[in-house]
Structures are given as structure tokens and as C-alpha cells.
Write a protein that holds these residues in place. Structure first.
Motif, PDB file in Angstrom:
ATOM      1  N   ALA A 184       7.552  -5.850   0.963  1.00 35.34           N
ATOM      2  CA  ALA A 184       7.316  -5.513  -0.639  1.00 35.34           C
ATOM      3  C   ALA A 184       6.676  -4.350   0.431  1.00 35.34           C
ATOM      4  O   ALA A 184       6.592  -2.408   0.263  1.00 35.34           O
ATOM      5  CB  ALA A 184       6.443  -5.933  -1.048  1.00 35.34           C
ATOM      6  N   THR A 185       6.066  -4.262   1.399  1.00 35.89           N
ATOM      7  CA  THR A 185       5.512  -2.849   2.106  1.00 35.89           C
ATOM      8  C   THR A 185       6.139  -2.628   2.717  1.00 35.89           C
ATOM      9  O   THR A 185       6.688  -1.263   3.152  1.00 35.89           O
ATOM     10  CB  THR A 185       4.791  -4.544   3.265  1.00 35.89           C
ATOM     11  OG1 THR A 185       3.236  -4.921   2.807  1.00 35.89           O
ATOM     12  CG2 THR A 185       3.968  -2.821   4.282  1.00 35.89           C
ATOM     13  N   ALA A 186       7.371  -2.769   3.230  1.00 37.04           N
ATOM     14  CA  ALA A 186       8.671  -1.935   3.611  1.00 37.04           C
ATOM     15  C   ALA A 186       8.579  -1.450   3.231  1.00 37.04           C
ATOM     16  O   ALA A 186       9.460  -0.416   3.788  1.00 37.04           O
ATOM     17  CB  ALA A 186       9.878  -3.459   4.524  1.00 37.04           C
ATOM     18  N   VAL A 187      10.088  -1.546   1.814  1.00 35.02           N
ATOM     19  CA  VAL A 187      10.360  -0.534   0.794  1.00 35.02           C
ATOM     20  C   VAL A 187       9.196   0.091  -0.114  1.00 35.02           C
ATOM     21  O   VAL A 187       9.035   0.472  -0.704  1.00 35.02           O
ATOM     22  CB  VAL A 187      10.946  -1.864  -0.552  1.00 35.02           C
ATOM     23  CG1 VAL A 187      12.247  -3.004   0.459  1.00 35.02           C
ATOM     24  CG2 VAL A 187       9.917  -2.893  -1.384  1.00 35.02           C
ATOM     25  N   LEU A 189       6.921  -0.747  -1.817  1.00 35.63           N
ATOM     26  CA  LEU A 189       5.705  -0.916  -3.282  1.00 35.63           C
ATOM     27  C   LEU A 189       4.065  -1.365  -3.103  1.00 35.63           C
ATOM     28  O   LEU A 189       3.341  -1.695  -3.757  1.00 35.63           O
ATOM     29  CB  LEU A 189       6.772  -2.485  -3.662  1.00 35.63           C
ATOM     30  CG  LEU A 189       8.137  -2.274  -3.960  1.00 35.63           C
ATOM     31  CD1 LEU A 189       8.967  -3.898  -4.635  1.00 35.63           C
ATOM     32  CD2 LEU A 189       8.055  -1.821  -5.815  1.00 35.63           C
ATOM     33  N   LEU A 190       3.988  -1.851  -1.820  1.00 34.54           N
ATOM     34  CA  LEU A 190       2.470  -2.262  -1.156  1.00 34.54           C
ATOM     35  C   LEU A 190       2.328  -1.425  -0.107  1.00 34.54           C
ATOM     36  O   LEU A 190       3.102  -0.614   0.579  1.00 34.54           O
ATOM     37  CB  LEU A 190       2.286  -3.204  -0.382  1.00 34.54           C
ATOM     38  CG  LEU A 190       2.336  -4.540  -2.172  1.00 34.54           C
ATOM     39  CD1 LEU A 190       2.343  -5.773  -0.868  1.00 34.54           C
ATOM     40  CD2 LEU A 190       1.339  -4.285  -2.847  1.00 34.54           C
ATOM     41  N   ASP A 191       1.287  -0.871  -0.281  1.00 36.42           N
ATOM     42  CA  ASP A 191       0.617   0.126   1.086  1.00 36.42           C
ATOM     43  C   ASP A 191       0.657  -0.462   2.248  1.00 36.42           C
ATOM     44  O   ASP A 191       1.181   0.098   3.595  1.00 36.42           O
ATOM     45  CB  ASP A 191      -0.618   0.898   1.176  1.00 36.42           C
ATOM     46  CG  ASP A 191      -0.387   1.139  -0.779  1.00 36.42           C
ATOM     47  OD1 ASP A 191       0.232   1.906  -0.795  1.00 36.42           O
ATOM     48  OD2 ASP A 191      -1.518   1.770  -1.079  1.00 36.42           O
ATOM     49  N   ASP A 192      -0.071  -2.067   1.906  1.00 43.24           N
ATOM     50  CA  ASP A 192      -0.471  -2.544   3.892  1.00 43.24           C
ATOM     51  C   ASP A 192      -0.119  -4.123   3.077  1.00 43.24           C
ATOM     52  O   ASP A 192      -0.130  -4.759   2.213  1.00 43.24           O
ATOM     53  CB  ASP A 192      -1.333  -1.933   4.114  1.00 43.24           C
ATOM     54  CG  ASP A 192      -1.616  -3.339   5.813  1.00 43.24           C
ATOM     55  OD1 ASP A 192      -2.570  -3.810   5.659  1.00 43.24           O
ATOM     56  OD2 ASP A 192      -0.680  -2.525   6.205  1.00 43.24           O
ATOM     57  N   VAL A 193       0.463  -4.786   3.904  1.00 43.80           N
ATOM     58  CA  VAL A 193      -0.153  -6.491   3.983  1.00 43.80           C
ATOM     59  C   VAL A 193      -1.610  -6.948   3.190  1.00 43.80           C
ATOM     60  O   VAL A 193      -1.460  -8.163   2.313  1.00 43.80           O
ATOM     61  CB  VAL A 193       0.194  -7.385   4.821  1.00 43.80           C
ATOM     62  CG1 VAL A 193       2.018  -7.351   5.662  1.00 43.80           C
ATOM     63  CG2 VAL A 193      -0.496  -6.675   6.500  1.00 43.80           C
ATOM     64  N   THR A 194      -2.279  -6.271   3.210  1.00 38.55           N
ATOM     65  CA  THR A 194      -3.504  -5.823   2.957  1.00 38.55           C
ATOM     66  C   THR A 194      -3.828  -5.221   1.700  1.00 38.55           C
ATOM     67  O   THR A 194      -5.494  -5.347   1.028  1.00 38.55           O
ATOM     68  CB  THR A 194      -5.005  -5.906   4.014  1.00 38.55           C
ATOM     69  OG1 THR A 194      -4.409  -4.679   4.015  1.00 38.55           O
ATOM     70  CG2 THR A 194      -4.662  -6.638   5.401  1.00 38.55           C
ATOM     71  N   ASP A 195      -3.274  -4.817   0.856  1.00 41.34           N
ATOM     72  CA  ASP A 195      -3.130  -4.095  -0.502  1.00 41.34           C
ATOM     73  C   ASP A 195      -3.974  -5.612  -1.283  1.00 41.34           C
ATOM     74  O   ASP A 195      -3.460  -6.205  -1.089  1.00 41.34           O
ATOM     75  CB  ASP A 195      -1.638  -3.936  -0.932  1.00 41.34           C
ATOM     76  CG  ASP A 195      -1.995  -3.333  -2.315  1.00 41.34           C
ATOM     77  OD1 ASP A 195      -2.423  -3.269  -2.748  1.00 41.34           O
ATOM     78  OD2 ASP A 195      -1.794  -2.068  -1.849  1.00 41.34           O
ATOM     79  N   PRO A 196      -5.101  -4.054  -1.693  1.00 43.94           N
ATOM     80  CA  PRO A 196      -5.455  -4.922  -3.013  1.00 43.94           C
ATOM     81  C   PRO A 196      -4.690  -6.405  -3.832  1.00 43.94           C
ATOM     82  O   PRO A 196      -5.537  -6.981  -4.374  1.00 43.94           O
ATOM     83  CB  PRO A 196      -6.862  -4.363  -3.306  1.00 43.94           C
ATOM     84  CG  PRO A 196      -6.575  -3.245  -1.647  1.00 43.94           C
ATOM     85  CD  PRO A 196      -5.712  -3.066  -1.788  1.00 43.94           C
ATOM     86  N   ARG A 197      -4.236  -5.280  -3.906  1.00 37.75           N
ATOM     87  CA  ARG A 197      -3.116  -6.247  -5.674  1.00 37.75           C
ATOM     88  C   ARG A 197      -2.332  -7.842  -4.618  1.00 37.75           C
ATOM     89  O   ARG A 197      -1.877  -8.452  -5.618  1.00 37.75           O
ATOM     90  CB  ARG A 197      -2.151  -4.801  -5.762  1.00 37.75           C
ATOM     91  CG  ARG A 197      -2.591  -3.464  -6.690  1.00 37.75           C
ATOM     92  CD  ARG A 197      -1.161  -2.562  -6.415  1.00 37.75           C
ATOM     93  NE  ARG A 197      -1.272  -2.558  -5.366  1.00 37.75           N
ATOM     94  CZ  ARG A 197       0.049  -1.045  -5.038  1.00 37.75           C
ATOM     95  NH1 ARG A 197       0.831  -1.137  -6.225  1.00 37.75           N
ATOM     96  NH2 ARG A 197       0.681  -0.530  -4.085  1.00 37.75           N
TER      97      ARG A 197
END
Length: 295
Positions: A184-187, A189-197
């Protein structure tokens, strides 16, 4: 910590620290490193035990809760039975095998399950202590995942043995979740693996209990002492002559695979049952376990 098929204990640091007791790899964030101290000695031992002894008779509960109830009934007082959980392998330089110490005629299934669960926890402690000896590990809570995390009793043992809080989250499959977060981070969808979502919810937090900390400290001291004492004994099991003798004996045993002849393994104050996986055979003999007993 992942307590599953393997014992996986991980610390993320700002620089690589090399030691024979763990592996060092790049972490997902640039400039960070992950040290992993691992061994094939964790919850897979429970699967082996249930295969040998059968599942709990009480089917009203899931397997982890049923086992937890059996163990809780035998949890008062010091550890009476010790288990070296090296049925599938160990992190130690000598060829250690699975070994029970301290068995007596009055011990039941619950005592053996308690010994197995404590053996898993003590092996994780060995790995964690190794990492803490060279890496800047704080007193923060450890996160536990894997099969042991499904058991509240087992999770509490981790907190008691490690002398630190243990947190269990709502993640059922942490490896699959981690893969999904990276994708998800690579494409984008998330800013980072620590994304609050993507934050996991905490299901349980286990605090160390002083009385049980003392019990497991004592058990760990005996665990380490017995490792050293059995170090010269375990290599005997790897000798081709003995492996051949065991296979020959089993051919005479028929389809039952029962070995009636006892072997003397270890002197001193502990009774011993040593469990060793034999090589693959045919039919019903595949993967049977071999027991040596000292009275």
C-alpha cells in the motif's frame, strides 16, 4: 516478538550491530537496521505435543483457551517440569534435542503443557537477552504476535519471563499485514508503514507479576544450567551408529513403532525424557519420536 513456527525476536536500531546470535538486515526505513534473533523453537512444539498426546478433551473452548485452562490448574508454585523445546532445532551450537526434566509419576498432562509453554517463553527470553546485551533496548512494552498471542495465559508468561509489559494487538496474521502495508505504501495508498490509518488496535496488555517473575527467573536459571549440563550428551544422538541402531530396533517393532528399551541420558537430581526426531520411514513409522527415560 513472533511466537509461531519459529521464535523470531526483532529490534530496530539506527546502526548495524553484528553478533553470531542474530541476523542483521536493512529495515524498511532508510538508515535503520533490524536485528533478528531466531530459532525453529517456539509454538510449533505445541503442534508436535498435540499430535503425540491428542487435543484437550473439553471441546467447549477453542484450543488455546482449553490448554490455558489445563495449565492454569497446574500453575501454582514453582516450575516442577522443565522442557528444552528443541524438537525441530535450536539456536545453540550443539545438536540439542527436545528434553523434559523433572518428570514424576504424579505429573499429568497439565504439567507437561505448562512445561512446554514455559520452555517456549524461556527460549524467547534467551534470544531477547542476547539482543539486549548489545542493542539499546528500552523497558518499553514488547509486542507479541503469532500463535502464542492467541492465549492470554501464554502471553502473560511472556510478560513475567521478560520482566516487561507485553502487548497483543488485533492483528491475526502479522506477516500478511506487513506485506499489505508495504504494498500500500509502494503504490501511494499510505504515506508510510506508520500511517495512522494502518495502526493496529491493542487487545490486551500484560504486566509482569512479581510472584511469577520470581518463579520464571528460577526456572530460567535451571534451564540455562541444564543446557550446559546436557551439552556433551546431546551430540551422542547424532552418531550414525546410534541412528542405525534405532532404525534397526524399529524394524523389529512392527507397525507400532514402540521402543521399549530405556536409555540412560543424564544423571543428577532430574529425571529425563529426551525426545528426538528420527529420519523419515515408511507407513506408520514416519516422523515417530524416540524416548529415552532415566528413572
Amino acid at each position: 516478538m513472533i511466537a509461531g513456527s519459529f521464535s523470531i525476536n526483532q529490534v530496530v536500531s539506527e546502526r548495524p550491530v553484528v553478533d553470531p546470535r542474530w541476523q542483521v538486515r536493512h529495515f524498511v526505513r532508510p538508515g535503520q537496521w533490524m536485528s533478528m534473533s531466531t530459532s525453529p523453537a517456539s509454538v510449533a512444539n505445541l503442534e508436535w505435543s498435540l499430535r503425540v498426546t491428542s487435543a484437550p478433551a473439553d471441546q467447549r473452548y477453542d484450543i488455546h483457551e482449553a490448554i490455558g485452562r489445563e495449565v492454569e490448574a497446574c500453575l501454582d508454585g514453582p516450575s516442577e517440569v522443565l522442557f528444552h523445546l528443541f524438537v525441530h532445532g535450536s539456536p545453540h551450537p550443539y545438536p540439542a534435542s527436545g528434553t523434559f526434566l523433572g518428570l514424576r509419576g504424579w505429573h499429568g498432562r497439565g504439567h507437561l503443557l505448562r512445561a512446554l509453554m514455559e520452555g517456549v517463553v524461556l527460549n524467547h527470553r534467551w534470544h531477547v537477552d542476547a539482543l539486549c546485551s548489545k542493542l539499546p533496548v528500552t523497558g518499553a512494552a514488547a509486542r507479541l504476535t503469532g500463535g502464542a498471542a492467541h492465549s492470554a495465559v501464554w502471553s502473560q508468561m511472556f510478560a513475567d519471563a521478560l520482566r516487561r509489559p507485553v502487548v497483543v494487538t488485533d492483528v491475526q496474521e502479522s506477516a500478511a499485514r506487513g506485506t499489505a502495508l508495504l504494498a500500500a505504501t509502494a503504490v501511494g495508498l499510505l504515506d508510510d508503514v506508520t500511517d495512522p490509518r494502518a495502526t493496529a488496535a491493542v487487545l490486551r496488555r500484560h504486566e509482569p507479576r512479581p510472584d511469577r517473575v520470581a518463579v520464571l527467573d528460577e526456572a530460567y536459571a535451571v534451564y540455562r544450567e541444564a543446557l550446559e549440563a546436557l551439552g556433551p550428551v546431546w551430540p551422542v544422538w547424532t552418531r550414525p551408529r546410534l541412528r542405525s541402531e534405532c532404525r534397526t530396533s524399529r524394524r523389529h517393532e512392527g507397525s507400532t513403532g514402540i521402543q521399549a528399551r530405556p536409555l540412560l541420558l543424564h544423571g543428577g537430581r532430574h529425571s529425563v525424557v529426551a525426545v528426538r526426531r528420527l529420519g523419515a520411514g515408511a507407513g506408520a513409522g514416519v516422523g515417530r519420536d524416540f524416548h529415552g527415560v532415566r528413572q
